[in-house]
Design a protein around this motif. Structure first.
Motif, mmCIF file in Angstrom:
data_model
loop_
_atom_site.group_PDB
_atom_site.id
_atom_site.type_symbol
_atom_site.label_atom_id
_atom_site.label_comp_id
_atom_site.label_asym_id
_atom_site.label_seq_id
_atom_site.Cartn_x
_atom_site.Cartn_y
_atom_site.Cartn_z
ATOM 1 N N GLY A 6 3.289 4.817 14.496
ATOM 2 C CA GLY A 6 2.010 5.056 14.229
ATOM 3 C C GLY A 6 1.568 6.087 13.084
ATOM 4 N N LYS A 7 2.466 6.534 12.063
ATOM 5 C CA LYS A 7 2.047 7.002 11.227
ATOM 6 C C LYS A 7 2.321 6.400 9.585
ATOM 7 N N ALA A 8 2.743 5.185 9.728
ATOM 8 C CA ALA A 8 3.279 4.688 8.720
ATOM 9 C C ALA A 8 2.344 4.548 7.296
ATOM 10 N N LEU A 9 1.078 4.201 7.948
ATOM 11 C CA LEU A 9 0.114 3.932 6.873
ATOM 12 C C LEU A 9 -0.350 5.387 6.138
ATOM 13 N N SER A 10 -0.519 6.550 6.673
ATOM 14 C CA SER A 10 -0.831 7.749 6.294
ATOM 15 C C SER A 10 0.305 8.148 5.416
ATOM 16 N N LEU A 11 1.689 7.975 5.883
ATOM 17 C CA LEU A 11 3.024 8.184 4.985
ATOM 18 C C LEU A 11 2.883 7.346 3.839
ATOM 19 N N PHE A 12 2.387 5.982 3.917
ATOM 20 C CA PHE A 12 2.438 5.414 2.604
ATOM 21 C C PHE A 12 1.418 5.608 1.696
ATOM 22 N N LEU A 13 0.095 5.923 2.192
ATOM 23 C CA LEU A 13 -0.877 6.392 1.383
ATOM 24 C C LEU A 13 -0.637 7.616 0.627
ATOM 25 N N VAL A 34 15.512 1.238 7.928
ATOM 26 C CA VAL A 34 14.272 1.706 8.602
ATOM 27 C C VAL A 34 13.432 0.555 8.861
ATOM 28 N N SER A 35 12.763 0.800 9.980
ATOM 29 C CA SER A 35 11.591 -0.284 10.387
ATOM 30 C C SER A 35 10.364 0.329 10.442
ATOM 31 N N MET A 36 9.393 -0.427 9.707
ATOM 32 C CA MET A 36 8.046 0.212 9.642
ATOM 33 C C MET A 36 7.129 -0.631 9.810
ATOM 34 N N HIS A 37 5.838 -0.531 10.578
ATOM 35 C CA HIS A 37 4.709 -1.203 10.362
ATOM 36 C C HIS A 37 3.613 -0.893 9.551
ATOM 37 N N LEU A 38 3.122 -1.521 8.409
ATOM 38 C CA LEU A 38 1.971 -1.238 7.620
ATOM 39 C C LEU A 38 0.952 -2.234 7.846
ATOM 40 N N LEU A 39 -0.155 -1.813 8.216
ATOM 41 C CA LEU A 39 -1.121 -2.942 8.730
ATOM 42 C C LEU A 39 -0.523 -3.851 9.594
ATOM 43 N N GLN A 40 -0.583 -5.086 9.228
ATOM 44 C CA GLN A 40 -0.141 -6.318 9.911
ATOM 45 C C GLN A 40 1.254 -6.818 9.474
ATOM 46 N N ALA A 68 4.423 -9.700 0.554
ATOM 47 C CA ALA A 68 3.929 -8.470 -0.184
ATOM 48 C C ALA A 68 4.375 -8.754 -1.802
ATOM 49 N N PHE A 69 5.693 -9.100 -1.986
ATOM 50 C CA PHE A 69 6.291 -9.087 -3.300
ATOM 51 C C PHE A 69 5.619 -10.053 -4.182
ATOM 52 N N LYS A 70 5.077 -11.263 -3.696
ATOM 53 C CA LYS A 70 4.600 -12.282 -4.413
ATOM 54 C C LYS A 70 3.187 -12.114 -4.887
ATOM 55 N N ARG A 71 2.628 -10.949 -4.534
ATOM 56 C CA ARG A 71 1.312 -10.410 -4.885
ATOM 57 C C ARG A 71 1.209 -9.778 -6.188
#
Length: 223
Positions: A6-13, A34-40, A68-71
């Motif tokens: 639940g805090k992956a996005l804030s950690l990432f930003l 490590v496993s984390m969800h970032l948005l979808q 993500a990498f292909k972006r």
């Protein structure tokens, strides 16, 4: 598999400007996987050496480049060897392989020595230099000439500077909404756009000149 809940996005930003520090924080907290969800998207961060070897070498055919990498195709192009998988990767690799044959690699040695001597000679006795910056700049100049055969110092510097900025911005381009960020008025986004245009314009001109001359200079571009 453990990871932040639940805090992956804030950690990432909070740490996007320093991705290595974010990875260090995650592995210190949760371990080498490590496993984390970032948005979808679900992200897996793996730092255990044997598992990395399995993913990148022994079981590579079962793993594919992520969306993500292909972006990063925004500046690498959709057919870049770093972004494609399987048949396309094999096709491009066959095209560039001759540039890395033993004879050609040996020929690069003289180029490396020449640049190294020139770089050494610009140092002043008693001067203080940041060796990371110095070595990185020297490496880029060698790579530019080995890959593209650019003999113009000004041209090599343009490509080198663009590559430096693109490399430093890579972590920004593989996150969600990267394309939207590129269209913002932020200075970094505009600077990156300028680097992409400079790189494309210079490389395309080199390609056109080489096709006209038909001269094999022993570099990747000739191949």
């Amino acid at each position: 598999i453990p990871g932040p809940k639940g805090k992956a996005l804030s950690l990432f930003l909070e740490r996007v400007h320093n991705p290595l520090e974010m990875i260090r924080h995650l592995t210190d907290e949760y371990g080498p996987v490590v496993s984390m969800h970032l948005l979808q998207e679900r992200w897996m961060i793996v730092l255990e050496p044997d598992m990395i070897g399995e993913i990148l070498v022994h079981q590579a055919r079962h793993f594919h480049k992520t969306p993500a990498f292909k972006r990063a195709d925004v500046f690498l192009g959709e057919h870049d060897i770093l972004l494609v998988d399987e048949e396309e990767h094999a096709r491009i690799r066959r095209l560039v392989q001759p540039s890395f044959h033993h004879e050609r690699v040996v020929a690069y040695a003289g180029l490396m020595v020449r640049h190294g001597v020139q770089w050494r000679d610009h140092w002043e006795p008693g001067g203080v230099y940041d060796m990371l910056t110095e070595a990185s700049h020297l490496t880029r100049q060698i790579v530019v000439e080995a890959l593209f055969g650019s003999s113009s110092e000004d041209e090599a510097e343009k490509i080198s500077s663009a590559l430096t900025l693109l490399n430093a911005s890579f972590h920004r381009l593989v996150v969600p909404f990267a394309r939207l960020w590129l269209h913002t008025p932020f200075h970094q986004a505009r600077e990156l756009e300028g680097a992409v245009k400079t790189f494309d314009k210079t490389i395309l001109r080199l390609v056109q000149e080489r096709r006209k001359s038909g001269w094999d200079r022993g570099d990747l571009l000739s191949t």
